[in-house]
Design an enzyme around this catalytic site. Structure first.
Site, mmCIF file in Angstrom:
data_model
loop_
_atom_site.group_PDB
_atom_site.id
_atom_site.type_symbol
_atom_site.label_atom_id
_atom_site.label_comp_id
_atom_site.label_asym_id
_atom_site.label_seq_id
_atom_site.Cartn_x
_atom_site.Cartn_y
_atom_site.Cartn_z
ATOM 1 C CB SER A 206 -0.865 -0.011 1.249
ATOM 2 O OG SER A 206 -1.121 1.303 1.651
ATOM 3 C CE1 TYR A 219 9.240 -9.972 -0.695
ATOM 4 C CE2 TYR A 219 8.232 -8.475 0.863
ATOM 5 C CZ TYR A 219 8.246 -9.680 0.204
ATOM 6 O OH TYR A 219 7.297 -10.593 0.442
#
Ligand SMILES: O=C(O)CCC(=O)C(=O)O
Ligand SMILES: [Fe+2]
Length: 742
Positions: A206, A219
């Protein structure tokens, strides 16, 4: 002397300064050209060819049954088919993972039917951490080319971190759903992708976590490591998308439908490792992170979320007062959790009452018997003992089942008394059998094409885009989700986490907001901001929209055409003799006369009619509609239209189900079309055909508006103006969102 020196020095520096300036301008110009070209590459050319089953036969989508996830499930297939049109049936096979098996089946069936792709489903709750063995087993041996880590939960309203009810569970649920799921799913598919040196992983996050990138530790490391091995890992950071989770019902340019968003996002795969996915969102991301000073963002963000929080709590209080449910605790929870506790917080004292579907509910054994839920509920003994809720909160009323013959008062307001008359064996069985087979064979059934409501641009520019969706901002009162998502980030201090998440979001609307004192930070729909006259225009402007075929066949009898869902049924003026006889019988029973008839043919369980009210202006004020059913039984559902403060949220409304059996008659009258919606939903078990005849009275369209306009959008009719309901209704009713299709 000194001045001479200065002047000389300046003159000497002139040329180098010129070159510094020229270099600066040139590099800025180059930078700009580069940005424009890469913008063109990403947003205009796109990278649509990347997603194909060459990456691996299977695409896996988590949270695949609603909103963005559902759109990913479909768009990934569409994109893969368009890459290989010549191999038309070579789209990805889809593995859908979500909580509800029923919804999974629904999405899987749609994909199979529309695109003829193979599907599998896994029903698991990502709020739990012990589900991954099952997922691993189900994925064993599948060649996964694409993983879309979409599942996620959010706040139901902005709340201060330490005020979040049941914080401990809230945290573990949010971490499990939003973070553990991503890490675990990646763990399950990445090794095989690495072996094959290809694959795509999309992590739907988001924009509220733009700084720092959610799950940054995981990540930022994996992205770089695996990029060199040919695997693309992309973080997707949408701003607002019109989904159930965001509670945005009307898509606009900056709040697109999930389909529009996902289609745009997929063309950025391989071009951006972190993306807002959709051009207007990319601009919003740039403005909010690069252009607006973070102090302004913090200030506005905090203010807006406080306002939204206050608004939410006020609405909740109102709802509680209305339902007579003083709540001890508030629970920050999603609707699933609310649904899980429905009906459990209070029960009648004494021996246990009837089961869910046998709530004290008025049924009458004769047609003349009259029963009112309101009145009945006053008659029932009223001693309740408080059962402390496990978690909870507002009770979702149990669905009431209506099976017996009777004349029922569904509700007494807000527009008046809503009535339903049910006569199950209106036609004797043999007669019904014969009539059914004749009508099935002899009526001129045809396929109607409807048009979805599209938000007219003129309206979104005058209201919706000014409307500041407070949730656009991540601020101190909503910070904990970003806070949580930043636990794994590389910035260690909570202060920096807070600041960076606060910095993240303001839309262009924020600037507009400063000029819009009228907007108090609470959600205001575009319709609510429009005047009566403008409302009339809405239906005129919204003439266009995406076409879809009604999931059933129809035919129409009467002197005038009938327009609904933006297309018209032309009239058959020659009534089938059987229909004339049936009309007579229905008129005798109801005491009303009808000049028209809409016939629906549901070919099987998948044919349906979506939530709607029969409240087109051409049907007149408080129409009586008589509905005769033949063939297989289908469930006719009704739900009460929620009051305005619920902003179109149907979670807590009264619901009724009426199984309509072969030969039954149902009469809707009074305010039923003003205060209730009805539908016949798809069914997932075998169903044979069903014919439904709805007798109505149709009038000439009121002057000066488009055919098919809903009554609440028309200029007040003189007769109606004197009655209580109409102008009031304009404020009381929400416009059906575009997904309410019939
Ligand atoms: O099929 C039914 O029972 C309902 C049909 C209906 O609501 C309609 O045609 O408007
Ligand atoms: Fe209807």
């Amino acid at each position: 002397m000194k001045w001479m020196n200065v002047e000389e020095t300046l003159r000497g520096a002139e040329e180098p300064l010129f070159w510094v300036g020229a270099f600066t301008v040139a590099s800025l110009a180059l930078w700009l050209v580069y940005r424009l070209l890469s913008g063109f590459r990403i947003w205009v050319l796109g990278n649509g060819k990347l997603l194909s089953p060459k990456l691996g036969k299977w695409a896996v989508v988590t949270g695949a049954t609603d909103g963005i996830g559902k759109s990913y499930a479909e768009e990934v297939v569409i994109v893969s088919l368009s890459v290989h049109p010549q191999l038309a049936r070579r789209g990805f096979a889809m593995m859908l993972i979500s909580r509800s098996q029923e919804k999974l089946d629904d999405v899987a069936r749609t994909l199979q039917e529309l695109y003829n792709v193979e599907t599998k489903t896994i029903a698991v709750d990502f709020g739990k951490s012990d589900i991954y063995c099952r997922i691993e087993a189900a994925l064993a041996g599948l060649e996964v080319g694409v993983l879309v880590n979409n599942v996620g939960v959010s706040y139901s309203y902005p709340e201060y971190y330490l005020h979040i009810p049941d914080l401990e569970n809230f945290i573990s649920n949010m971490i499990n759903v939003n973070m553990t799921s991503v890490c675990q799913m990646t763990r399950l598919v990445l090794p095989r992708m690495a072996e094959r040196s290809k694959g795509v992983i999309l992590n739907i996050s988001s924009a509220s976590g733009m700084y720092p990138v959610p799950l940054l530790t995981v990540y930022s490391a994996t992205k770089e490591e695996y990029r060199r091995q040919g695997i693309i890992i992309q973080s997707v950071l949408p701003f607002f998308v019109a989904t159930k989770m965001t509670r945005i019902r009307k898509p606009t340019l900056d709040k697109p439908t999930p389909d529009r968003y996902v289609a745009a996002e997929l063309s950025t795969v391989g071009l951006q490792s972190q993306t807002n996915g959709y051009f207007p969102h990319a601009i919003m991301g740039w403005v909010t992170t690069k252009l607006v000073p973070s102090s302004i963002v913090i200030f506005l963000g905090a203010r807006m979320n406080r306002l939204q929080r206050t608004g939410y709590l006020q609405r909740r209080r109102l709802r509680e007062q209305r339902n007579g449910t003083g709540l001890k605790t508030g629970v920050m929870t999603d609707k699933r959790q609310q649904a899980r506790v429905q009906g459990c917080w209070a029960r009648r004292a004494g021996p246990r009452g009837p089961g869910l579907n046998q709530q004290p509910f008025p049924t009458a054994n004769t047609a003349s018997a009259s029963a009112s839920w309101g009145i009945r509920s006053q008659e029932t003994p009223k001693t309740f003992e408080f059962q402390p809720p496990a978690k909870l909160v507002q009770a979702v009323p149990p669905v009431k089942l209506l099976e017996k013959e009777g004349d029922y008062e569904l509700s007494h307001g807000p527009s008046g008394v809503s009535r339903l008359l049910l006569v199950p064996g209106f036609l004797p069985p043999e007669e019904a059998d014969w009539i059914y087979s004749k009508l099935l064979a002899e009526l001129p059934w045809s396929q109607k094409t409807n048009y979805r409501h599209e938000e007219p641009c003129s309206i979104s520019s005058t209201s919706s885009s000014f409307f500041f969706s407070s949730s656009f901002i991540s601020s101190p009162s909503i910070f904990s989700s970003s806070f949580i998502s930043s636990f794994s980030s590389s910035s260690p201090s909570s202060l920096s986490s807070v600041l960076s998440c606060v910095k993240s979001l303001v839309t262009l609307n924020t600037v507009m907001y400063l000029m819009m004192p009228v907007i108090q930070g609470d959600q205001v729909t575009s319709q609510e901001m429009l005047s009566h006259e403008q409302l009339k225009d809405v239906s005129i402007v919204a003439a266009a929209g995406e076409a879809y075929e009604e999931p059933r066949l129809t035919c129409w009898y009467g002197a005038l055409p009938y327009t609904y869902a933006r297309s018209s049924l032309t009239s058959n003026t020659q009534w089938h003799p059987l229909l004339l006889k049936l009309r007579e019988a229905v008129e005798r029973r109801s005491g009303c006369s009808f000049n028209s008839l809409l016939c629906n043919l549901y070919r099987d369980g998948r044919d349906s009619i979506g939530w709607h009210s029969d409240d087109e202006a051409s049907l007149g004020h408080k129409p009586t509609i008589a509905s005769l059913s033949l063939g297989d039984t289908r469930v006719f559902s009704l739900r009460k239209i929620p009051p305005p403060e619920d902003e179109g949220d149907y979670t807590y409304v009264d619901r009724i189900q009426v199984p309509l059996s072969h030969g039954s008659l149902l009469l809707m009258s009074g305010s039923t079309q003003d205060d209730w919606q009805h539908r016949v939903a798809k069914e997932y078990h075998e169903r044979g055909p069903r014919v439904n005849l709805t007798f109505r009275t149709i009038h000439e369209e009121p002057e000066g508006h488009r055919a098919g306009t809903k009554l609440r959008f028309t200029v007040q009719h003189p007769r109606e103006a004197s009655e209580s309901g109409r102008s009031q209704n304009l404020n009381q009713h929400h416009v059906l969102p575009s997904n309410h299709l019939r």
